[in-house]
Design a protein around this motif. Structure first.
Motif, PDB file in Angstrom:
ATOM      1  N   ARG A  53     -14.311  -3.163   8.211  1.00  0.00           N
ATOM      2  CA  ARG A  53     -15.563  -3.927   8.163  1.00  0.00           C
ATOM      3  C   ARG A  53     -15.736  -4.049   6.444  1.00  0.00           C
ATOM      4  O   ARG A  53     -16.192  -5.510   6.433  1.00  0.00           O
ATOM      5  N   TYR A  54     -15.693  -3.341   5.894  1.00  0.00           N
ATOM      6  CA  TYR A  54     -16.036  -3.313   4.301  1.00  0.00           C
ATOM      7  C   TYR A  54     -14.855  -3.266   3.369  1.00  0.00           C
ATOM      8  O   TYR A  54     -15.358  -3.569   2.043  1.00  0.00           O
ATOM      9  N   ALA A  55     -13.959  -3.855   3.802  1.00  0.00           N
ATOM     10  CA  ALA A  55     -12.720  -3.739   2.851  1.00  0.00           C
ATOM     11  C   ALA A  55     -12.813  -4.822   1.850  1.00  0.00           C
ATOM     12  O   ALA A  55     -12.346  -4.732   0.529  1.00  0.00           O
ATOM     13  N   GLN A  80      -0.750   6.170   1.705  1.00  0.00           N
ATOM     14  CA  GLN A  80      -0.515   4.864   2.331  1.00  0.00           C
ATOM     15  C   GLN A  80      -1.394   3.867   2.476  1.00  0.00           C
ATOM     16  O   GLN A  80      -1.370   2.820   2.448  1.00  0.00           O
ATOM     17  N   LEU A  81      -2.630   4.418   3.065  1.00  0.00           N
ATOM     18  CA  LEU A  81      -3.899   3.731   3.147  1.00  0.00           C
ATOM     19  C   LEU A  81      -4.366   3.107   1.872  1.00  0.00           C
ATOM     20  O   LEU A  81      -4.510   1.741   1.812  1.00  0.00           O
ATOM     21  N   LEU A  82      -4.206   3.708   0.733  1.00  0.00           N
ATOM     22  CA  LEU A  82      -4.700   3.366  -0.803  1.00  0.00           C
ATOM     23  C   LEU A  82      -3.668   2.334  -1.140  1.00  0.00           C
ATOM     24  O   LEU A  82      -4.039   1.237  -1.760  1.00  0.00           O
ATOM     25  N   GLU A  83      -2.219   2.398  -0.954  1.00  0.00           N
ATOM     26  CA  GLU A  83      -1.502   1.561  -0.916  1.00  0.00           C
ATOM     27  C   GLU A  83      -1.348   0.201  -0.540  1.00  0.00           C
ATOM     28  O   GLU A  83      -1.573  -0.919  -1.232  1.00  0.00           O
ATOM     29  N   GLU A  84      -1.881   0.285   0.761  1.00  0.00           N
ATOM     30  CA  GLU A  84      -2.179  -0.894   1.456  1.00  0.00           C
ATOM     31  C   GLU A  84      -3.314  -1.675   1.104  1.00  0.00           C
ATOM     32  O   GLU A  84      -3.635  -2.980   1.034  1.00  0.00           O
ATOM     33  N   ALA A  85      -4.162  -0.853   0.605  1.00  0.00           N
ATOM     34  CA  ALA A  85      -5.597  -1.422   0.062  1.00  0.00           C
ATOM     35  C   ALA A  85      -5.359  -2.257  -1.182  1.00  0.00           C
ATOM     36  O   ALA A  85      -6.108  -3.401  -1.506  1.00  0.00           O
ATOM     37  N   LEU A  86      -4.368  -1.829  -2.001  1.00  0.00           N
ATOM     38  CA  LEU A  86      -4.196  -2.468  -3.413  1.00  0.00           C
ATOM     39  C   LEU A  86      -3.147  -4.005  -3.172  1.00  0.00           C
ATOM     40  O   LEU A  86      -3.216  -4.600  -4.069  1.00  0.00           O
ATOM     41  N   GLN A  87      -2.724  -4.055  -1.885  1.00  0.00           N
ATOM     42  CA  GLN A  87      -2.096  -5.177  -1.720  1.00  0.00           C
ATOM     43  C   GLN A  87      -2.907  -6.478  -1.123  1.00  0.00           C
ATOM     44  O   GLN A  87      -3.828  -6.496  -0.994  1.00  0.00           O
TER      45      GLN A  87
END
Length: 87
Positions: A53-55, A80-87
């Motif tokens: 919701r807030y990404a 992995q979550l943080l890595e995906e967030a940076l993409q």
């Protein structure tokens, strides 16, 4: 919680988070109470929905979810979550 009415307290923590769903303190408090009550996966689902919701607005929900995963010794999943967030 202090009265040891854990199920009631967990529900109140969840309601507090629903009312203030951008409050990271409430998010982590709810997760900790859920974990104590054996309902960590349920809380992780709530935290994941907050990320979805807030990404676009904030990284804080990612941080809370990462902290919850780390607490469960699932740091690799958190990274992995943080890595995906940076993409």
């Amino acid at each position: 919680w202090n009265q040891r009415r854990f199920d009631s307290a967990l529900e109140l923590y969840r309601l507090a988070l629903c009312l203030e769903d951008t409050n990271e303190h409430y998010a982590l408090t709810y997760f900790r109470a859920a974990r104590f009550s054996g309902r960590a996966e349920e809380a992780l689902s709530v935290l994941r929905r907050r990320v979805e919701r807030y990404a676009q607005q904030s990284a804080r929900p990612f941080e809370s979810l990462f902290e919850a995963l780390r607490t469960l010794d699932r740091s690799q999943e958190g990274f992995q979550l943080l890595e995906e967030a940076l993409q």
